[in-house]
Write an enzyme that holds these catalytic residues in place. Structure first.
Site, PDB file in Angstrom:
ATOM      1  N   LYS A  22     -28.648  35.532 -24.611  1.00  0.00           N
ATOM      2  CA  LYS A  22     -27.595  34.518 -25.249  1.00  0.00           C
ATOM      3  C   LYS A  22     -28.624  32.988 -25.548  1.00  0.00           C
ATOM      4  CE  LYS A  22     -24.801  31.320 -24.476  1.00  0.00           C
ATOM      5  NZ  LYS A  22     -24.559  29.761 -24.766  1.00  0.00           N
ATOM      6  N   ASN A  23     -29.244  32.383 -24.837  1.00  0.00           N
ATOM      7  CA  ASN A  23     -29.781  30.800 -25.404  1.00  0.00           C
ATOM      8  C   ASN A  23     -31.233  30.927 -25.862  1.00  0.00           C
ATOM      9  OD1 ASN A  23     -27.604  30.071 -24.493  1.00  0.00           O
ATOM     10  ND2 ASN A  23     -28.621  29.327 -22.302  1.00  0.00           N
ATOM     11  N   CYS A 116     -17.848  18.527 -25.507  1.00  0.00           N
ATOM     12  CA  CYS A 116     -17.092  20.639 -25.824  1.00  0.00           C
ATOM     13  C   CYS A 116     -16.699  19.773 -23.706  1.00  0.00           C
ATOM     14  CB  CYS A 116     -18.263  21.064 -25.693  1.00  0.00           C
ATOM     15  SG  CYS A 116     -19.692  21.272 -24.041  1.00  0.00           S
ATOM     16  N   ARG A 121     -22.225  15.579 -25.206  1.00  0.00           N
ATOM     17  CA  ARG A 121     -23.150  16.765 -26.241  1.00  0.00           C
ATOM     18  C   ARG A 121     -23.813  15.640 -27.138  1.00  0.00           C
ATOM     19  NH1 ARG A 121     -22.457  22.322 -24.508  1.00  0.00           N
ATOM     20  NH2 ARG A 121     -24.912  22.557 -25.167  1.00  0.00           N
ATOM     21  N   ARG A 396     -17.838  34.299 -24.467  1.00  0.00           N
ATOM     22  CA  ARG A 396     -19.111  33.810 -24.939  1.00  0.00           C
ATOM     23  C   ARG A 396     -20.076  34.507 -25.048  1.00  0.00           C
ATOM     24  NH1 ARG A 396     -18.435  27.651 -25.916  1.00  0.00           N
ATOM     25  NH2 ARG A 396     -20.405  27.850 -27.173  1.00  0.00           N
TER      26      ARG A 396
HETATM   27  C1  EPZ Z   1     -29.069  23.985 -23.713  1.00  0.00           C
HETATM   28  O1  EPZ Z   1     -28.189  23.629 -24.123  1.00  0.00           O
HETATM   29  C2  EPZ Z   1     -28.192  25.025 -23.565  1.00  0.00           C
HETATM   30  N1  EPZ Z   1     -27.571  26.074 -24.555  1.00  0.00           N
HETATM   31  C3  EPZ Z   1     -27.239  25.444 -22.097  1.00  0.00           C
HETATM   32  O2  EPZ Z   1     -25.841  26.387 -21.772  1.00  0.00           O
HETATM   33  C4  EPZ Z   1     -27.841  25.000 -20.968  1.00  0.00           C
HETATM   34  O3  EPZ Z   1     -26.987  24.241 -19.502  1.00  0.00           O
HETATM   35  C5  EPZ Z   1     -28.942  23.780 -21.966  1.00  0.00           C
HETATM   36  O4  EPZ Z   1     -29.801  23.577 -22.664  1.00  0.00           O
HETATM   37  C6  EPZ Z   1     -30.024  22.725 -20.217  1.00  0.00           C
HETATM   38  O5  EPZ Z   1     -30.330  23.735 -19.773  1.00  0.00           O
HETATM   39  C7  EPZ Z   1     -28.451  27.246 -25.176  1.00  0.00           C
HETATM   40  O6  EPZ Z   1     -29.603  26.972 -25.675  1.00  0.00           O
HETATM   41  C8  EPZ Z   1     -27.485  26.916 -26.482  1.00  0.00           C
HETATM   42  P1  EPZ Z   1     -29.791  19.799 -23.944  1.00  0.00           P
HETATM   43  P2  EPZ Z   1     -28.776  22.153 -25.196  1.00  0.00           P
HETATM   44  O7  EPZ Z   1     -29.933  19.990 -24.770  1.00  0.00           O
HETATM   45  O8  EPZ Z   1     -30.410  22.614 -26.281  1.00  0.00           O
HETATM   46  C9  EPZ Z   1     -28.268  15.874 -23.331  1.00  0.00           C
HETATM   47  C10 EPZ Z   1     -24.948  27.865 -21.678  1.00  0.00           C
HETATM   48  O9  EPZ Z   1     -24.029  27.533 -20.440  1.00  0.00           O
HETATM   49  N2  EPZ Z   1     -28.927  15.408 -24.631  1.00  0.00           N
HETATM   50  O10 EPZ Z   1     -31.221  20.525 -22.830  1.00  0.00           O
HETATM   51  O11 EPZ Z   1     -27.413  21.612 -25.658  1.00  0.00           O
HETATM   52  C11 EPZ Z   1     -27.001  16.736 -23.111  1.00  0.00           C
HETATM   53  O12 EPZ Z   1     -25.683  15.882 -23.270  1.00  0.00           O
HETATM   54  C12 EPZ Z   1     -25.260  26.303 -22.701  1.00  0.00           C
HETATM   55  O13 EPZ Z   1     -24.962  28.720 -21.791  1.00  0.00           O
HETATM   56  C13 EPZ Z   1     -28.165  14.101 -24.966  1.00  0.00           C
HETATM   57  O14 EPZ Z   1     -27.762  13.225 -24.449  1.00  0.00           O
HETATM   58  O15 EPZ Z   1     -28.856  21.192 -24.332  1.00  0.00           O
HETATM   59  C14 EPZ Z   1     -27.349  16.776 -21.470  1.00  0.00           C
HETATM   60  O16 EPZ Z   1     -26.587  15.952 -21.163  1.00  0.00           O
HETATM   61  C15 EPZ Z   1     -24.220  25.355 -21.309  1.00  0.00           C
HETATM   62  N3  EPZ Z   1     -29.162  13.846 -26.613  1.00  0.00           N
HETATM   63  C16 EPZ Z   1     -28.371  17.302 -21.567  1.00  0.00           C
HETATM   64  O17 EPZ Z   1     -29.112  16.160 -22.148  1.00  0.00           O
HETATM   65  C17 EPZ Z   1     -30.036  15.426 -26.905  1.00  0.00           C
HETATM   66  O18 EPZ Z   1     -29.864  14.502 -28.914  1.00  0.00           O
HETATM   67  C18 EPZ Z   1     -29.127  18.487 -21.373  1.00  0.00           C
HETATM   68  O19 EPZ Z   1     -29.130  19.331 -22.545  1.00  0.00           O
HETATM   69  C19 EPZ Z   1     -29.720  16.195 -26.410  1.00  0.00           C
HETATM   70  C20 EPZ Z   1     -29.009  16.609 -25.173  1.00  0.00           C
END
Ligand code: EPZ
Length: 416
Positions: A22-23, A116, A121, A396
């Protein structure tokens, strides 16, 4: 409302073939916006989030054909540059259209995703990167609006190795003028998969999968065909399942190193792991020993496996400390696992799990995607029947998971 009934206490035996990730599939589909040529994607999983992404792309004007197990996407006639609230609010990854639309059309309007179940996020790392590339960005009525004549390459350092921000800025930079260096990037395998497609489309990218990525912008990208990588989180979910039920399975369609430290942790707990080029074997003949983990960016222990690991530690011998460092609210499965008899206490971002000999079936409620997977595992490890409600969360990110578990010998039924 759909639910799944799980009857525990049966070992798992056999082979499981992974679905596409998915990711990885979400950014790969969105990358089609970067060109007017046809992009063909194979091995795309049939998931709710994929259908949402396809609906968003069609809303923007992408023509999509689904034939013989492959999607053919053409963004030649895209004339809308707005991702509306009703689509973005159901799937946060919709923000990944920011980079491609801005890079190709010079304009984009995307609803702020909002939080969420697992956290606020925010997307400031995405917006910082686009501003550094020369975009003018402002917020208006809950939307992010961005404009740029032509993005210009530069050096961008992320404050945190954000997966989504790395993907968004990578896609923006491939059409920017000149060279872009991205520092402190996420290194997840899904980023390598995206870079591989972009390179097939004619982009110049080196370093994907490391913390520093170099991109030399081009003016146009061309057609390409690509198969989505296997889903490493699905793979890890099955690996942890057999560790708790006992038995022996083979998981096919993933390079073992894509699971980060997960397989080594399973060995630490007492499982036997056999690694091969395109998968791994996992065998468990005794009760797992407890182990402690801290979630980290790749190649550390994946946050998307934390809930499933907690289910396993609920029936392991000893005490486990599980520290979640990526998301601020990713322990909602604890109270539902406790309904199955798990002994879990949470404080300061750490869950302390005292393993019990066995869980006992109960009615539980899924709260988010990976929490729902942990409850399915809890049901597999429990005596009696566990009914998991609100399994729309599960759908999902897992394709026909109950069929795959049934094929391994589990007794598990979806109730419509
Ligand atoms: C991706 O989410 C994945 N989703 C998530 O999988 C996964 O948990 C995550 O990466 C971490 O590996 C997809 O790829 C669609 P991040 P993403 O940006 O890109 C904070 C699942 O269950 N952050 O690495 O949103 C954020 O809030 C899902 O399949 C900021 O603060 O993850 C989080 O605490 C859940 N500001 C941390 O960083 C930003 O601009 C990691 O987020 C971006 C992120």
């Amino acid at each position: 409302m759909d639910c799944i009934d799980v009857y525990g206490g049966r070992p798992l035996e056999g082979d499981v073939i992974l679905s596409g990730a998915k990711n990885a599939a979400l950014p790969l589909l969105i990358a089609s916006l970067l060109t007017d040529a046809v992009i063909e994607l194979k091995h795309v999983p049939d998931l709710k989030d994929i259908r949402t992404t396809l609906a968003l792309l069609q809303h923007l004007g992408v023509e999509i054909e689904h034939r013989a197990g492959a999607y053919r996407l053409s963004a030649a006639n895209v004339a809308c540059f707005e991702a509306p609230y009703e689509l973005v609010s159901t799937m946060r990854a919709s923000v990944l259209v920011l980079g491609p639309l801005l890079a190709r059309f010079g304009q984009v309007k995307v609803s702020l995703p909002g939080g969420c179940a697992i956290g606020a996020r925010p997307i400031q790392y995405h917006l910082m990167g686009l501003e550094k590339l020369g975009a003018e960005i402002w917020l208006e009525n809950g939307y992010v609006i961005a404009k740029a004549n032509r993005l210009k390459g530069t050096t961008i350092r992320f404050d945190f190795p954000s997966v989504g921000a790395t993907e968004n800025i990578l896609m923006a930079a491939v059409l920017a003028e000149g060279e872009t260096v991205l520092e402190n990037c996420a290194c997840e395998p899904e980023i390598v998969d995206l870079a591989n497609l972009l390179i097939k489309m004619g982009a110049y990218i080196t370093g994907a999968g490391t913390s520093t990525i170099l991109i030399r912008g081009v003016t146009k990208l061309h057609e390409a065909t690509h198969a989505v990588m296997g889903d490493r989180i699905e793979a890890g979910t099955f690996a942890l399942a057999v560790c708790g039920t006992g038995g022996a399975i083979r998981v096919m369609g993933i390079a073992p190193e894509a699971l980060g430290t997960l397989l080594a942790v399973c060995e630490q707990c007492g499982a036997q792991v056999e690694r091969f080029e395109d998968g791994f074997g996992m065998k468990a003949t005794e009760r797992m020993r407890a182990a402690s983990i801290t979630t980290e960016p790749y190649p550390g222990f994946p946050t998307d496996m934390q809930a499933q690991f907690m289910a396993l530690m609920s029936v392991a011998g000893g005490r486990s400390y599980i520290t979640e460092t990526i998301f601020e609210n990713r322990f909602m499965h604890c109270s539902e696992l406790a309904r199955l008899g798990a002994d879990i206490s949470v404080g300061g971002g750490i869950a302390t799990v005292r393993g019990v000999p066995a869980l006992s079936g109960a009615e539980v409620m899924a709260t988010d995607l990976r929490a729902s997977a942990s409850l399915i595992l809890g049901g597999l490890f429990a005596h009696g029947c566990t009914r998991v409600n609100r399994i729309y969360h599960l759908d999902r990110g897992y394709e026909r998971i109950e069929e795959k578990f049934r094929a391994l010998g589990a007794r598990i039924e979806r109730r419509i």
